[in-house]
Motif scaffolding. Structure first.
Motif, mmCIF file in Angstrom:
data_model
loop_
_atom_site.group_PDB
_atom_site.id
_atom_site.type_symbol
_atom_site.label_atom_id
_atom_site.label_comp_id
_atom_site.label_asym_id
_atom_site.label_seq_id
_atom_site.Cartn_x
_atom_site.Cartn_y
_atom_site.Cartn_z
ATOM 1 N N PRO A 143 0.832 -1.212 0.000
ATOM 2 C CA PRO A 143 0.000 0.000 0.000
ATOM 3 C C PRO A 143 0.862 1.256 0.000
ATOM 4 C CG PRO A 143 -0.779 -1.583 1.624
ATOM 5 C CD PRO A 143 0.536 -2.091 1.141
ATOM 6 N N SER A 144 0.443 2.256 -0.775
ATOM 7 C CA SER A 144 1.178 3.510 -0.870
ATOM 8 C C SER A 144 0.573 4.542 0.080
ATOM 9 C CB SER A 144 1.152 4.029 -2.308
ATOM 10 O OG SER A 144 1.680 5.336 -2.387
ATOM 11 N N LYS A 145 1.365 5.006 1.048
ATOM 12 C CA LYS A 145 0.888 6.014 1.990
ATOM 13 C C LYS A 145 0.638 7.340 1.277
ATOM 14 C CE LYS A 145 1.980 8.043 6.485
ATOM 15 N NZ LYS A 145 2.958 8.090 7.618
ATOM 16 N N ALA A 146 1.546 7.674 0.341
ATOM 17 C CA ALA A 146 1.389 8.931 -0.402
ATOM 18 C C ALA A 146 0.142 8.911 -1.259
ATOM 19 C CB ALA A 146 2.633 9.162 -1.274
ATOM 20 N N CYS A 147 -0.130 7.754 -1.872
ATOM 21 C CA CYS A 147 -1.329 7.638 -2.704
ATOM 22 C C CYS A 147 -2.596 7.747 -1.862
ATOM 23 C CB CYS A 147 -1.300 6.306 -3.457
ATOM 24 S SG CYS A 147 -2.693 6.065 -4.579
#
Length: 305
Positions: A58-62
């Motif tokens: 999972p991308s935190k920035a996304c």
């Protein structure tokens, strides 16, 4: 095949396969080394089970961007609607929710009469199997199986094609579906890799002249099949697609559904597709582009991927 430990009586194999508690009881007796061998052969073995593992992180920035974009969208919507518009929209949503939660009146439910289950007639399928290797025709099941067997015997005479066939008949049916299953275990790795391409373009290729019919360009083939068929499909296994195989994946399945009055045309077209097809380069290029364009849609299907 006989079930393990079975008596060889009719249905013993099926009963053994469906007796899940007995199967689980046997697995409880397995030793650790037995489970290790199964894992090495089917799940972890580098040589026996080559694989590619894709790990998604999972991308935190996304995630932050999605939340920010959604907040901006809501704020822009509020400004566009204004205070009055927001109140009207809220009232409309509230009325819709109340309407959706309204129970169906009891008198309306009682107005629908339940059918008498005893009067519901199930679809009776009559099945006959033909063993061309042994030259036998066998009635398997159904009230019309005997009549169907007699018809096949009179039609075939002394000559029965050396192949296995199954005829399933439903009285009153208005359509006929012909299916051909061809084993693919004799194909090379390169041929297997190209097989999905052929399945995708199988009904769009030109045909060469043969004893089965004249030469036809691909436009004539597509037009004729559109006129004749109700449905048609070519895949690896039943229900297979562009990026996956169906059940019975060791078989190439070609099926064609037509109106009952045009039954004789279906096997003829399947035969022509399997024997007279000309692999036109331009048609194959078109099919390849179509498959590549569908890759992004397939990648969006997490479970399928």
């Amino acid at each position: 095949p006989k079930a393990a430990g079975g008596s060889g009586t009719p249905g013993a194999s099926l009963k053994a396969r469906l007796d899940r508690p007995a199967q689980l009881s046997k697995l409880l007796e397995w030793k650790a080394d037995q489970w290790v061998r199964v894992c090495e052969r089917w799940m972890l073995g580098a040589s026996s089970s080559p694989r590619v593992t894709v790990i998604g992180t999972p991308s935190k920035a996304c995630g932050k961007k999605l939340q920010s974009d959604d907040a901006s969208r809501i704020e822009a919507q509020k400004k566009a609607l204004g205070e009055k518009g927001c109140k009207e929209a809220a009232e409309a949503v509230k009325r819709a929710e109340e309407e959706n939660e309204t129970d169906t009146p009891e008198e309306l439910e009682k107005s629908f009469q339940l059918p008498d289950v005893s009067k519901i007639r199930l679809i009776d399928v009559s099945t006959v199997k033909v063993d061309g290797g042994k030259g036998t025709i066998q009635s398997v099941y159904g009230e019309d199986a005997g009549r169907l067997k007699d018809m096949l015997q009179s039609a075939s005479g002394a000559s029965i094609p050396e192949m296995s066939m199954q005829f399933d008949h439903v009285t009153g049916a208005q359509f006929v579906e012909c299916q051909v299953m061809l084993p693919v275990d004799g194909l090379s790795v390169e041929q297997l890799e190209l097989l999905p391409l052929w399945c995708d373009v199988a009904f769009e290729l030109p045909l060469a002249a043969s004893d089965l019919g004249p030469a036809m360009d691909y436009e004539s083939v597509v037009g004729a099949l559109t006129d004749i068929t109700v449905d048609k499909h070519c895949s690896v296994g039943f229900g297979g697609g562009r990026f996956g195989v169906g059940s019975a994946p060791n078989m190439l399945v070609v099926s064609m559904k037509v109106e009952k009055s045009r039954y004789t045309e279906a096997p003829l077209w399947i035969a022509r597709m399997l024997t007279d097809t000309t692999f036109d380069v331009e048609r194959l290029k078109t099919a390849v582009k179509r498959i590549l364009n569908d890759v992004p849609n397939s990648k969006r299907d997490g479970s399928g991927l």
